[in-house]
Design a protein around this motif. Structure first.
Motif, PDB file in Angstrom:
ATOM      1  N   GLN A  33      13.826  -5.338   1.401  1.00  0.00           N
ATOM      2  CA  GLN A  33      13.011  -4.575   2.365  1.00  0.00           C
ATOM      3  C   GLN A  33      13.647  -4.609   3.753  1.00  0.00           C
ATOM      4  O   GLN A  33      13.768  -3.585   4.415  1.00  0.00           O
ATOM      5  CB  GLN A  33      11.579  -5.128   2.407  1.00  0.00           C
ATOM      6  CG  GLN A  33      10.807  -4.825   1.122  1.00  0.00           C
ATOM      7  CD  GLN A  33       9.414  -5.425   1.126  1.00  0.00           C
ATOM      8  OE1 GLN A  33       9.252  -6.655   1.145  1.00  0.00           O
ATOM      9  NE2 GLN A  33       8.405  -4.573   1.098  1.00  0.00           N
ATOM     10  N   PRO A  69       9.216   2.567   1.991  1.00  0.00           N
ATOM     11  CA  PRO A  69       9.005   3.938   2.450  1.00  0.00           C
ATOM     12  C   PRO A  69      10.315   4.589   2.912  1.00  0.00           C
ATOM     13  O   PRO A  69      11.080   3.980   3.659  1.00  0.00           O
ATOM     14  CB  PRO A  69       8.011   3.788   3.619  1.00  0.00           C
ATOM     15  CG  PRO A  69       7.993   2.343   3.963  1.00  0.00           C
ATOM     16  CD  PRO A  69       8.473   1.579   2.776  1.00  0.00           C
ATOM     17  N   ASP A 118       5.690   2.326  -2.093  1.00  0.00           N
ATOM     18  CA  ASP A 118       4.920   1.780  -0.971  1.00  0.00           C
ATOM     19  C   ASP A 118       5.652   0.619  -0.286  1.00  0.00           C
ATOM     20  O   ASP A 118       5.458   0.364   0.901  1.00  0.00           O
ATOM     21  CB  ASP A 118       3.557   1.254  -1.453  1.00  0.00           C
ATOM     22  CG  ASP A 118       2.618   2.397  -1.759  1.00  0.00           C
ATOM     23  OD1 ASP A 118       2.989   3.550  -1.455  1.00  0.00           O
ATOM     24  OD2 ASP A 118       1.530   2.135  -2.308  1.00  0.00           O
ATOM     25  N   ARG A 119       6.445  -0.117  -1.070  1.00  0.00           N
ATOM     26  CA  ARG A 119       7.186  -1.247  -0.501  1.00  0.00           C
ATOM     27  C   ARG A 119       8.437  -0.779   0.236  1.00  0.00           C
ATOM     28  O   ARG A 119       8.991  -1.513   1.058  1.00  0.00           O
ATOM     29  CB  ARG A 119       7.599  -2.221  -1.629  1.00  0.00           C
ATOM     30  CG  ARG A 119       6.472  -3.077  -2.151  1.00  0.00           C
ATOM     31  CD  ARG A 119       6.800  -3.716  -3.514  1.00  0.00           C
ATOM     32  NE  ARG A 119       8.083  -4.386  -3.619  1.00  0.00           N
ATOM     33  CZ  ARG A 119       8.335  -5.620  -3.185  1.00  0.00           C
ATOM     34  NH1 ARG A 119       7.391  -6.310  -2.602  1.00  0.00           N
ATOM     35  NH2 ARG A 119       9.528  -6.152  -3.358  1.00  0.00           N
TER      36      ARG A 119
END
Lengths: 228, 108
Positions: A88, A117, A114-115
């Motif tokens: 991320q 974008p 969602d983790r």
């Protein structure tokens, strides 16, 4: 510069094909050279070097023509195997640094949009995913899963490619057993020397974001200060 | 990889030429000492004096634009050099203390 030359350079950039613009500084004459092109061995080497270090080269040999070589390389890509916490941070930082980031992880709960974008996610099995990405010399591959069944197939494809950086997260012990497995799979010691493990510069990183900094620093070092 | 702003300069050079403007392209070909823009950086100049891109931190752009307008008229490329040791330094010198060599060519 001729308008057609600008047109061709822009088309090559669009098509992600590496090309070098050679300008004779005395006459203003220009040529577009692809890898392997050149009037002689020394010019071929200059073209290759300009593309490899992604920097302009000016020849000013005594008596010879002064020629300026400007490379136009395809975009940098970073392929991150493992949609984990470090990924991320790393995907955001690498994008800021100019990389197109692709995250490979067949586990849907990890590789959830969602983790990540705005990041390209590839949920194929790593070897299929890596094959479909057609890795080139402008690619960095970083494996983060520690899981041999995910990391190893990705590494096998990366090792057969021209990727400029291959690095693997994991302890020294994990890395030693990884190298043993890849050796059994038929890779030579010289081939395996390309793999940086444990990946990252030793800056005492603790958090996932700090580890991402250390990984991106090592990728940058490899890109900008390649071993002679 | 040329960054996006360098690509925009080449796109502008193509488009302005296609619109019938006189256009000249300046390229940093060598730097010594500290200098804000690396070799390969572009500045594109249109015949009305409008320009895009940069070849320094804003120190020598004015002078390069003047030379670019001249190059459009003569159709001949030329090499410029700027540094603090240059006599021009009082007008257009590089505050950073570096030297920069710039190739200026007409787009034909």
């Amino acid at each position: 510069m001729k308008a057609e030359t600008i047109e061709t350079v822009l088309a090559e950039i669009e098509a992600k094909r590496p090309v070098v613009l050679a300008t004779n500084l005395e006459t203003g004459d220009q040529r577009l050279l692809h890898p392997g092109d050149g009037e002689n061995e020394s010019e071929c080497a200059d073209v290759e070097r300009a593309l490899r270090v992604d920097a302009c080269i000016a020849t000013d040999a005594e008596g010879g023509p002064r020629v300026f070589y400007q490379p136009f390389n395809p975009p940098l890509r970073m392929i991150v195997v493992g949609a984990v916490h470090i990924a991320q941070s790393l995907s955001t930082m690498a994008a800021l640094t100019g990389y197109e980031v692709i995250i490979v992880d067949p586990r849907e709960s990890f590789a959830a949009a969602d983790r990540f974008p705005g990041v390209t996610l590839n949920l194929e099995w790593p070897d299929a995913a890596m094959e479909s990405l057609a890795l080139d010399q402008r690619c960095a591959v970083v494996t983060l899963t520690h899981d041999p069944k995910l990391d190893d197939p990705a590494l096998q494809v990366a090792l057969r490619s021209d990727a400029f950086f291959i690095g693997c997260l994991g302890s020294k012990k994990t890395h030693a057993s990884r190298l043993r497995r890849l050796c059994k799979a038929g890779f030579s010691e010289a081939e395996l020397a390309r793999v940086k493990g444990p990946v990252g510069l030793p800056i005492g990183s603790r958090s996932p974001a700090e580890i991402a900094v250390s990984v991106l620093a090592q990728v940058t070092e490899t890109l900008r200060k390649p071993a002679p | 990889m040329p960054d996006q702003s360098e690509i925009e300069v080449l796109v502008a050079a193509r488009d302005w030429k296609a619109e019938g403007h006189g256009v000249a392209l300046a390229t940093v070909i060598k730097t010594w000492g500290s200098s804000p823009r690396p070799a390969g950086s572009h500045l594109v100049v249109r015949d009305d004096g409008f320009f895009l891109g940069s070849v320094s931190g804003g120190c020598v752009e004015g002078a390069v634009v003047d030379d670019a307008l001249g190059v459009m008229k003569t159709g001949l490329s030329k090499v410029l050099e700027f540094s603090v040791t240059n006599e021009q330094a009082w007008e257009v010198g590089l505050a950073c203390g570096g030297t920069v060599r710039i190739f200026v060519e007409p787009v034909q």
